[in-house]
Design a protein around this motif. Structure first.
Motif, short mmCIF file in Angstrom:
data_model
loop_
_atom_site.label_atom_id
_atom_site.label_comp_id
_atom_site.label_asym_id
_atom_site.label_seq_id
_atom_site.Cartn_x
_atom_site.Cartn_y
_atom_site.Cartn_z
N ALA A 1 0.84 -1.20 0.00
CA ALA A 1 0.00 0.00 0.00
C ALA A 1 0.87 1.25 0.00
CB ALA A 1 -0.93 -0.01 1.21
N GLN A 2 1.91 1.25 0.80
CA GLN A 2 2.83 2.39 0.81
C GLN A 2 3.54 2.53 -0.53
OE1 GLN A 2 5.33 1.53 4.29
NE2 GLN A 2 4.62 3.43 5.21
N ALA A 3 3.94 1.41 -1.12
CA ALA A 3 4.63 1.46 -2.40
C ALA A 3 3.76 2.13 -3.46
CB ALA A 3 5.02 0.06 -2.85
N GLY A 4 2.45 1.87 -3.40
CA GLY A 4 1.54 2.48 -4.36
C GLY A 4 1.38 3.97 -4.18
N LEU A 5 1.70 4.47 -2.97
CA LEU A 5 1.57 5.89 -2.68
C LEU A 5 2.84 6.67 -2.98
CD1 LEU A 5 -0.27 5.66 0.76
CD2 LEU A 5 -1.29 6.25 -1.44
N ALA A 6 3.94 5.96 -3.18
CA ALA A 6 5.23 6.61 -3.42
C ALA A 6 5.44 6.76 -4.91
CB ALA A 6 6.35 5.80 -2.78
N GLN A 7 5.02 7.86 -5.46
CA GLN A 7 5.06 8.08 -6.90
C GLN A 7 6.35 8.79 -7.32
OE1 GLN A 7 2.59 6.89 -8.95
NE2 GLN A 7 1.74 5.99 -7.08
N GLY A 8 6.95 8.28 -8.38
CA GLY A 8 8.05 9.00 -8.98
C GLY A 8 9.44 8.61 -8.51
N VAL A 9 9.54 7.66 -7.57
CA VAL A 9 10.86 7.21 -7.11
C VAL A 9 10.88 5.69 -7.02
CG1 VAL A 9 11.36 9.31 -5.81
CG2 VAL A 9 10.22 7.41 -4.67
N PRO A 10 12.04 5.06 -7.21
CA PRO A 10 12.14 3.61 -7.03
C PRO A 10 11.79 3.22 -5.60
CG PRO A 10 14.11 4.50 -8.10
CD PRO A 10 13.33 5.67 -7.60
N THR A 11 11.22 2.05 -5.43
CA THR A 11 10.85 1.58 -4.09
C THR A 11 11.57 0.28 -3.76
OG1 THR A 11 8.91 0.38 -4.90
CG2 THR A 11 8.58 2.66 -4.19
N GLY A 12 11.75 0.05 -2.47
CA GLY A 12 12.31 -1.19 -1.97
C GLY A 12 11.65 -1.51 -0.64
N LEU A 13 12.04 -2.62 -0.02
CA LEU A 13 11.44 -3.04 1.23
C LEU A 13 12.30 -2.59 2.41
CD1 LEU A 13 9.06 -4.67 2.39
CD2 LEU A 13 10.55 -6.69 2.35
N LEU A 14 11.64 -2.02 3.42
CA LEU A 14 12.33 -1.62 4.65
C LEU A 14 12.55 -2.87 5.49
CD1 LEU A 14 13.49 0.55 6.46
CD2 LEU A 14 11.18 1.06 7.26
N THR A 15 13.73 -3.44 5.41
CA THR A 15 14.03 -4.73 6.02
C THR A 15 14.75 -4.58 7.35
OG1 THR A 15 16.20 -4.91 4.97
CG2 THR A 15 14.28 -5.67 3.69
N PRO A 16 14.84 -5.68 8.11
CA PRO A 16 15.58 -5.64 9.38
C PRO A 16 17.07 -5.36 9.20
CG PRO A 16 14.10 -7.52 9.34
CD PRO A 16 14.10 -6.95 7.95
N GLN A 17 17.57 -5.36 7.95
CA GLN A 17 18.97 -5.04 7.72
C GLN A 17 19.27 -3.57 7.95
OE1 GLN A 17 17.45 -7.58 5.77
NE2 GLN A 17 18.65 -8.81 7.21
N TYR A 18 18.21 -2.77 8.05
CA TYR A 18 18.43 -1.36 8.39
C TYR A 18 19.17 -1.27 9.71
CZ TYR A 18 17.58 3.21 10.42
OH TYR A 18 17.76 4.43 11.05
N ARG A 19 20.12 -0.33 9.79
CA ARG A 19 20.81 -0.09 11.07
C ARG A 19 20.97 1.41 11.29
NH1 ARG A 19 26.37 0.91 10.53
NH2 ARG A 19 27.21 0.51 8.44
N LYS A 20 20.83 1.79 12.52
CA LYS A 20 20.94 3.19 12.91
C LYS A 20 22.39 3.65 12.81
CE LYS A 20 20.03 6.24 16.88
NZ LYS A 20 19.53 6.30 18.28
N ALA A 21 22.60 4.87 12.33
CA ALA A 21 23.94 5.45 12.29
C ALA A 21 24.40 5.82 13.70
CB ALA A 21 23.94 6.69 11.39
N SER A 22 25.64 6.14 13.85
CA SER A 22 26.18 6.49 15.17
C SER A 22 25.51 7.75 15.71
CB SER A 22 27.69 6.73 15.07
OG SER A 22 27.96 7.87 14.27
N GLU A 23 25.58 7.92 17.02
CA GLU A 23 24.96 9.08 17.65
C GLU A 23 25.55 10.39 17.12
OE1 GLU A 23 22.32 9.38 19.54
OE2 GLU A 23 22.03 7.21 19.37
N SER A 24 26.82 10.36 16.74
CA SER A 24 27.46 11.58 16.23
C SER A 24 26.87 12.02 14.90
CB SER A 24 28.96 11.37 16.09
OG SER A 24 29.25 10.35 15.13
N ASP A 25 26.18 11.11 14.20
CA ASP A 25 25.55 11.45 12.93
C ASP A 25 24.07 11.81 13.08
OD1 ASP A 25 27.59 11.31 10.98
OD2 ASP A 25 27.58 9.12 11.11
N GLN A 26 23.53 11.70 14.28
CA GLN A 26 22.11 12.00 14.50
C GLN A 26 21.90 13.50 14.73
OE1 GLN A 26 19.94 9.56 14.00
NE2 GLN A 26 21.58 8.05 13.82
#
Length: 329
Positions: free
Chosen positions: A258-283
């Motif tokens: 459903a979200q993919a259908g709402l994201a018009q004009g850009v390539p889409t991918g899946l938000l997977t558990p491989q995502y990792r937060k950057a260091s606190e110094s980059d926040q």
């Protein structure tokens, strides 16, 4: 080690005993005896603050413990004005029995419920209450509904602070059924945007009305900005178009078709558990080197102030409390 004693019929009971809390449950001195918590609620009139939590838990569970349940003001309000009770949602024995009793799923994200001395919900159960403001507003609603005073520090946490209004304007919050309804937080949705620099990404996306939090991270070897937004206040298409305009939307990672259908004009991918937060110094990099950086900001405040502090300092300061403004003068 932290222990709180309660007296029942002359017998001292060490109900709260905490040593090295798991990260998922923060700094609160939790009770683990359900029946004793209900007894204490009946005796004192304090609502029972029940945390159903997964320990060990996923990233979301850990972040909830690290960013919400370690806020000193929130922890103090919970311990002083409520009876804190922790129920694990991934264990057997008494915890499993209580999950069945309250109809809670096992191996679930954290859920907070507020009970009276008979174990009944004071306000309806809600899921996805995962930030300081949302939780604070429900706590204020519970205290108002049970005719208990709302502490000043909770009033401060409650406000989204689009203008630094005097605390007196919130003296009766929330004192009517209408205010109680409007205080309920709607569930947020989450996406991540790949771009050349997540410092810029946090600045751009954080400034969009309806975006409630941002985070710098990595996915698929790219810098990304993780964005939580309220779908009732802003559409994903609007966020995407703002990202495209500012060149911080090379790709959008979504959680559903459903979200993919709402994201018009850009390539889409899946938000997977491989995502990792950057260091606190980059926040929240835009805050670095500014007077605001020394303040204890809520996640919502940090997101909004970070978005505007380099572009429109007056707008950024509108998200601070009067006390915070005084602290940086």
């Amino acid at each position: 080690m932290k222990t709180i004693m309660f007296i029942f019929g002359g017998l001292a009971l060490a109900a709260w005993s905490i040593f090295a809390n798991p990260v998922e449950v923060g700094d609160v001195a939790w009770g683990r005896d359900h029946d004793l918590a209900l007894q204490e609620s009946k005796k004192t009139g304090k609502p029972v603050f029940v945390l159903f939590q997964e320990v060990p838990g996923c990233k979301g569970c850990r972040d909830f413990g690290k960013t919400v349940l370690t806020n000193p003001d929130l922890v103090n309000v919970i311990e002083t004005n409520f009876v804190p009770l922790l129920i694990y949602n991934n264990r057997g024995g008494k915890d499993a029995e209580l999950l069945r009793q309250y109809g809670e799923p096992s191996w679930n994200f954290q859920v907070v419920r507020f009970l009276d001395g008979d174990g009944r919900d004071i306000i309806p159960r809600r899921d996805r209450i995962w930030d300081i403001q949302s939780l604070s507003r429900r706590m204020a609603e519970v205290l108002a509904k049970t005719d208990r005073p709302i502490p000043a520090e909770l009033r401060s946490l409650v406000m989204h602070l689009k203008s630094p209004a005097p605390m007196g304007q919130f003296a009766n919050f929330p004192n009517t059924e209408e205010k109680q309804k409007t205080s309920a937080e709607t569930p947020t949705a989450q996406v991540a945007f790949a771009q050349h620099c997540f410092w810029t990404g946090e600045m751009i996306y954080g400034g969009i009305d309806g975006v409630v939090s941002t985070e710098a991270g990595f996915l698929d070897g790219r810098e990304v900005t993780l964005v939580d937004y309220d779908p009732k206040k802003v559409s994903l298409d609007r966020i995407v178009q703002e990202g495209r305009k500012n060149r911080v939307a090379d790709k959008v990672y979504v959680q559903s078709q459903a979200q993919a259908g709402l994201a018009q004009g850009v390539p889409t991918g899946l938000l997977t558990p491989q995502y990792r937060k950057a260091s606190e110094s980059d926040q929240k990099r835009q805050l670095k080197g500014t007077p605001v950086a020394k303040l204890d900001l809520t996640p919502y405040q940090a997101t909004k102030v970070n978005a505007w502090i380099r572009r429109d300092s007056g707008k950024a300061l509108n998200y601070l409390t009067p006390e915070q403004l005084e602290a940086i003068r």
